[in-house]
Design a protein around this motif. Structure first.
Motif, mmCIF file in Angstrom:
data_model
loop_
_atom_site.group_PDB
_atom_site.id
_atom_site.type_symbol
_atom_site.label_atom_id
_atom_site.label_comp_id
_atom_site.label_asym_id
_atom_site.label_seq_id
_atom_site.Cartn_x
_atom_site.Cartn_y
_atom_site.Cartn_z
ATOM 1 N N SER A 15 92.305 50.749 2.641
ATOM 2 C CA SER A 15 92.156 50.340 1.239
ATOM 3 C C SER A 15 90.709 50.521 0.798
ATOM 4 O O SER A 15 89.771 50.256 1.542
ATOM 5 C CB SER A 15 92.565 48.878 1.050
ATOM 6 O OG SER A 15 91.661 48.004 1.700
ATOM 7 N N ALA A 17 88.176 49.832 -2.650
ATOM 8 C CA ALA A 17 88.008 49.249 -3.979
ATOM 9 C C ALA A 17 86.566 49.490 -4.399
ATOM 10 O O ALA A 17 85.695 48.649 -4.180
ATOM 11 C CB ALA A 17 88.331 47.756 -3.975
ATOM 12 N N ARG A 21 86.739 43.876 -8.729
ATOM 13 C CA ARG A 21 87.326 43.384 -9.956
ATOM 14 C C ARG A 21 86.882 41.948 -10.228
ATOM 15 O O ARG A 21 86.827 41.104 -9.323
ATOM 16 C CB ARG A 21 88.862 43.438 -9.884
ATOM 17 C CG ARG A 21 89.427 44.801 -9.523
ATOM 18 C CD ARG A 21 88.947 45.903 -10.457
ATOM 19 N NE ARG A 21 89.350 45.692 -11.835
ATOM 20 C CZ ARG A 21 90.506 46.091 -12.335
ATOM 21 N NH1 ARG A 21 91.387 46.731 -11.567
ATOM 22 N NH2 ARG A 21 90.787 45.888 -13.600
ATOM 23 N N GLY A 43 96.065 48.139 -10.628
ATOM 24 C CA GLY A 43 95.416 47.868 -9.349
ATOM 25 C C GLY A 43 95.815 46.572 -8.673
ATOM 26 O O GLY A 43 95.028 46.020 -7.892
ATOM 27 N N LYS A 44 97.032 46.077 -8.891
ATOM 28 C CA LYS A 44 97.449 44.810 -8.278
ATOM 29 C C LYS A 44 97.536 44.934 -6.755
ATOM 30 O O LYS A 44 97.089 44.054 -6.025
ATOM 31 C CB LYS A 44 98.794 44.359 -8.857
ATOM 32 C CG LYS A 44 98.780 44.103 -10.360
ATOM 33 C CD LYS A 44 100.083 43.534 -10.853
ATOM 34 C CE LYS A 44 101.263 44.464 -10.678
ATOM 35 N NZ LYS A 44 101.141 45.706 -11.471
ATOM 36 N N THR A 46 95.969 47.067 -4.818
ATOM 37 C CA THR A 46 94.597 47.184 -4.304
ATOM 38 C C THR A 46 93.919 45.831 -4.246
ATOM 39 O O THR A 46 93.193 45.525 -3.289
ATOM 40 C CB THR A 46 93.782 48.145 -5.192
ATOM 41 O OG1 THR A 46 94.413 49.428 -5.199
ATOM 42 C CG2 THR A 46 92.355 48.280 -4.678
ATOM 43 N N GLN A 50 92.455 44.207 -0.911
ATOM 44 C CA GLN A 50 91.034 43.902 -0.872
ATOM 45 C C GLN A 50 90.808 42.451 -0.474
ATOM 46 O O GLN A 50 89.882 42.129 0.275
ATOM 47 C CB GLN A 50 90.395 44.190 -2.228
ATOM 48 C CG GLN A 50 88.871 44.148 -2.211
ATOM 49 C CD GLN A 50 88.262 45.226 -1.326
ATOM 50 O OE1 GLN A 50 88.914 46.224 -1.043
ATOM 51 N NE2 GLN A 50 87.034 45.025 -0.883
ATOM 52 N N TYR A 201 92.986 52.853 -16.750
ATOM 53 C CA TYR A 201 93.825 52.715 -15.556
ATOM 54 C C TYR A 201 93.093 53.301 -14.350
ATOM 55 O O TYR A 201 92.656 54.458 -14.384
ATOM 56 C CB TYR A 201 95.164 53.424 -15.755
ATOM 57 C CG TYR A 201 95.988 52.830 -16.878
ATOM 58 C CD1 TYR A 201 96.819 51.733 -16.653
ATOM 59 C CD2 TYR A 201 95.920 53.355 -18.171
ATOM 60 C CE1 TYR A 201 97.563 51.180 -17.681
ATOM 61 C CE2 TYR A 201 96.665 52.802 -19.206
ATOM 62 C CZ TYR A 201 97.478 51.713 -18.958
ATOM 63 O OH TYR A 201 98.204 51.169 -19.983
ATOM 64 N N PRO A 202 92.976 52.533 -13.266
ATOM 65 C CA PRO A 202 92.204 53.004 -12.104
ATOM 66 C C PRO A 202 92.676 54.321 -11.510
ATOM 67 O O PRO A 202 91.902 54.989 -10.822
ATOM 68 C CB PRO A 202 92.366 51.850 -11.100
ATOM 69 C CG PRO A 202 92.587 50.635 -11.950
ATOM 70 C CD PRO A 202 93.397 51.124 -13.114
#
Length: 395
Positions: A15, A17, A21, A43-44, A46, A50, A201-202
């Motif tokens: 993962s 990030a 966030r 990104g939920k 992710t 994280q 949007y990521p």
């Protein structure tokens, strides 16, 4: 269970990030049951991985990530799985796309009552009304919303900066000082239009066509999130999609509900319900005059963010429309947004009047002294003239 641990380890190890966030620090992670809602693509997953990486690492078996897309859960309830996980030393269960599990809210209630030593963090669609429509979860779940990238997060990612968010009061009272701290490090105007086009949007970081990916995501919002969660029959999907398109090309006008009902061949009441579902899924925003709200007809309907504008009709996006969409979306997180009394204006928190305007506009109209100008095509402001891009630093 071992297969799930292997998947968990792989996902946490891999993962990434690149931007932390803001929600990571807003969530009270000590709570026993936490729900994280958000539209597709923000990104939920992710965020869950994280959290696992920061708090436990990839090999700590006290934490486990599972996704309800796994067919295994079609034959086994999540409550029974959670009990087995707890017996084997598990203490934090991360459940992605919880709404894919049958009777998911009842299952979560069982876990809460029967396994007090287990913490549950789950993700779900923005369409879900966790407490209003699921009384089983009243008083036991803390609900949070994950949004797409703010302009600040987008800038931090692209320029390797670490700009912090500001409150609305800080921007209103100190915007000249704040801008002086930002401009030596980055020129916002070099990145602002790109953000409006593809920065919310990521998944813009993926090596795929962004607009096509976004169109696919928008279709999934209607085909899965709205139909599945609201339990709407598949035969009504074309009506919902057609309504969304008609609203999208309506150019921020007051919707004619009777006309829309005729266009999609349904009742006015059904049109209003569909509009609400589209708003819940974060495809549109409904703008009302101060003091009014759903189920009344909105004064204006806007797309939820400017990226949607460019995906639906890329060659016809008007600058003013894009800038107003950015402003409303940026303020929506922590503030009420209502229709203003003048053109291109909005009332924030029932009292602050803003007008979105071009800093280079010829023949500028006279602005009342109580109006705050959010101006585009400029990087700096003065007094009640604030650069529009700075409102992208609210989260």
């Amino acid at each position: 269970m071992e297969a799930f641990f292997r998947t968990h380890t792989y996902l946490v190890e891999h993962s990434t990030a690149p931007v932390r966030r803001t929600l990571m620090d807003e969530i009270d992670w000590s709570r026993r049951m936490i729900g994280i809602k958000g539209t597709r693509g923000v990104g939920k997953t992710t965020l869950l991985l994280q959290y696992a990486k920061e708090k436990f690492g990839p090999h700590d078996r006290q934490c486990l990530y599972v996704n309800m897309n796994n067919f295994y859960f079609q034959c086994r309830g999540i409550a029974d799985f959670a009990a087995e996980f707890y017996r084997k030393g598990g203490r934090v269960l991360l459940i992605d796309q919880v709404f894919k599990q049958a009777e998911w809210c009842t299952e979560l209630r069982r876990i809460y009552e029967e396994i007090p030593g287990l913490k549950i963090v789950f993700t779900g669609s923005s369409v879900m009304r966790l407490k209003e429509e699921n009384p089983e979860l009243n008083n036991i779940v803390d609900s949070y919303n994950l949004r797409g990238f703010s302009f600040r997060e987008y800038l931090n990612l692209l320029t390797d900066n670490h700009f912090q968010p500001y409150t609305l009061d800080e921007i209103l009272n100190n915007h000249e000082r704040i801008v002086k701290q930002i401009l030596p490090k980055v020129s916002p105007s070099k990145h602002f239009q790109d953000y409006l086009h593809h920065g919310f949007y990521p998944f813009f970081q993926e090596h795929r066509n962004y607009s096509e990916n976004l169109l696919k995501t928008m279709n999934m919002m209607t085909e899965v999130d709205i139909l599945l969660i609201k339990q709407i029959e598949l035969k009504y999907l074309p009506k919902i999609k057609k309504l969304f398109y008609l609203l999208s090309v309506g150019r921020q006008k007051t919707p004619n509900i009777s006309q829309l009902a005729g266009d999609i061949e349904t009742s006015r009441a059904t049109v209003m319900n569909y509009i609400k579902y589209l708003a819940d899924s974060r495809l549109i925003n409904m703008i009302y005059p101060v003091g009014q709200a759903f189920p009344k007809k909105p004064a204006k309907i806007m797309l939820h963010n400017s990226n949607l504008l460019y995906a639906i009709y890329p060659n016809k996006v008007e600058t003013q429309e894009s800038m107003e969409t950015f402003f409303v979306n940026s303020l929506w997180k922590d503030h009420s947004v209502n229709q203003g009394t003048r053109a291109n204006s909005y009332i924030i928190d029932d009292k602050l009047q803003f007008r979105i305007c071009d800093a280079h506009q010829p023949n500028k109209p006279r602005i009342a002294p109580d109006i705050i100008q959010a101006r585009y095509n400029t990087e700096v402001g003065k007094d009640k003239q604030i650069p529009l891009w700075l409102f992208g630093f609210l989260y």
